[in-house]
Scaffold this active site. Structure first.
Site, PDB file in Angstrom:
ATOM      1  N   SER A 247       1.033  -1.491   0.063  1.00  0.00           N
ATOM      2  CA  SER A 247      -0.304   0.295   0.263  1.00  0.00           C
ATOM      3  C   SER A 247       0.620   0.969   0.478  1.00  0.00           C
ATOM      4  CB  SER A 247      -1.175  -0.328   1.211  1.00  0.00           C
ATOM      5  OG  SER A 247      -1.732  -0.815   1.286  1.00  0.00           O
ATOM      6  N   GLU A 319       2.473   6.071   2.542  1.00  0.00           N
ATOM      7  CA  GLU A 319       2.878   6.421   4.087  1.00  0.00           C
ATOM      8  C   GLU A 319       4.358   5.663   3.355  1.00  0.00           C
ATOM      9  OE1 GLU A 319       2.221   1.430   4.048  1.00  0.00           O
ATOM     10  OE2 GLU A 319       0.029   2.536   4.259  1.00  0.00           O
TER      11      GLU A 319
END
Length: 326
Positions: A247, A319
């Protein structure tokens, strides 16, 4: 400067080293000096040398959530990937794995470069429960703890009991006159979604204590099946099809939908800039579709952020950690 590291012992020194083979994106980018430490003591020595030489430091674990600039990192990259090992502990000093009763707490002292999946395998073989959701997670326990990795509705904060790190911040060096060893005990208030007590601090992890429990005999086969289920789900989500970081953006509950769905709804699945592409099978995975540069991936990330901001009115947060001048 390279000679200082060589003479310090217990480390491998690489000059003008590409990070391509050390990161999951498989993009190029060089660092003038990469030091691969082999012991906790050599990590402290390496940090002391960097502080004495006023050299910028980047701590590299498994490289699974890092994007280096094409121009690399202008300083010293210290790799912790060789610091591996799992040490069994329990509530009584004389207790061995064979003495455990169902429900007994077990502490695994894991050197920071230990692969998370190796810890999962250790737990599965020992009949310990608590790490199943992290089956197949790429990267090291140090990096996963730093990021408070979240997998299948479970976070590292649920199993981390504490850690020992070297604090190489200017404040610590000024106060103690050297890089300082520090122990962190678990406190719930220190952890949030994708955030740990180490995030944003100049610390280099030495080891992490993972707290798991002995499962009853009838549950031990289920632990193995659950690990297999999680691994299968990762494969089906396409985490291993192409070089990527899993992700790319954080999820935010305030947005109302998972980030992957938001990106899909914006029509960006499969969108490509240079060699970087939004995975055709998942909106929140950016892949190296073939000879992508760090700039390609960064430009694609920026484009996604701008498009979602324009259409939805909120800003996605990567992230992935950007290293060097991206």
């Amino acid at each position: 400067m390279a000679q200082k590291f060589k003479y310090s012992g217990n480390c491998n020194v690489f000059i003008d080293e590409s990070v391509k083979s050390r990161t999951s994106f498989k993009t190029d980018g060089k660092t003038p000096l990469l030091v691969e430490v082999l012991t906790p003591e050599s990590l402290k020595s390496a940090l002391d040398i960097c502080i004495a030489c006023d050299a910028p430091v980047f701590i590299l674990g498994g490289g699974t959530n890092v994007l280096f600039s094409d121009t690399g990192f202008d300083g010293v990259v210290i790799s912790l990937a060789k610091l591996k090992g799992i040490e069994f502990s329990a509530s009584r000093p004389d207790q061995t794995p064979a003495d455990l009763n169902p429900g007994d707490e077990v502490v695994l002292k894991c050197l920071c470069g230990t692969q998370v999946n190796d810890i999962v395998k250790y737990c599965t073989a020992g009949g310990f429960t608590g790490m199943e959701s992290f089956s197949g997670l790429p990267g090291t326990i140090g990096g996963a703890s730093y990021m408070n990795a979240r997998c299948f509705d479970h976070e590292m904060s649920e199993v981390v009991g504490g850690a020992v790190v070297y604090d190489y911040s200017a404040e610590a060096v000024k106060k103690y006159g050297e890089v300082k060893e520090m122990e962190f005990l678990f406190s719930k208030n220190d952890w949030e979604y994708k955030k740990s007590p180490f995030t944003g601090r100049k610390t280099a992890c030495i080891y992490v204590n993972i707290v798991v429990h002995k499962a009853p005999p009838e549950m031990q086969a289920e632990i193995a099946r659950e690990c297999e289920r999680i691994m299968k789900a990762r494969v089906e989500k396409g985490h291993f099809r192409s070089p990527c970081a899993g992700s790319f953006f954080k999820n935010n509950r305030d947005f109302g939908s998972p980030t992957g769905k938001i990106i899909d709804e914006a029509g960006l699945r499969g969108f490509q800039i240079g060699g970087a592409q939004v995975a055709p099978w998942h909106g929140n995975i950016i892949i190296n579709a073939g000879n992508a540069t760090g700039a390609d991936i960064r430009q694609l990330s920026d484009y996604i952020i701008q498009k979602i901001r324009a259409e939805k009115g909120f800003t996605l947060e990567p992230e992935v950690i950007f290293a060097g001048k991206n």
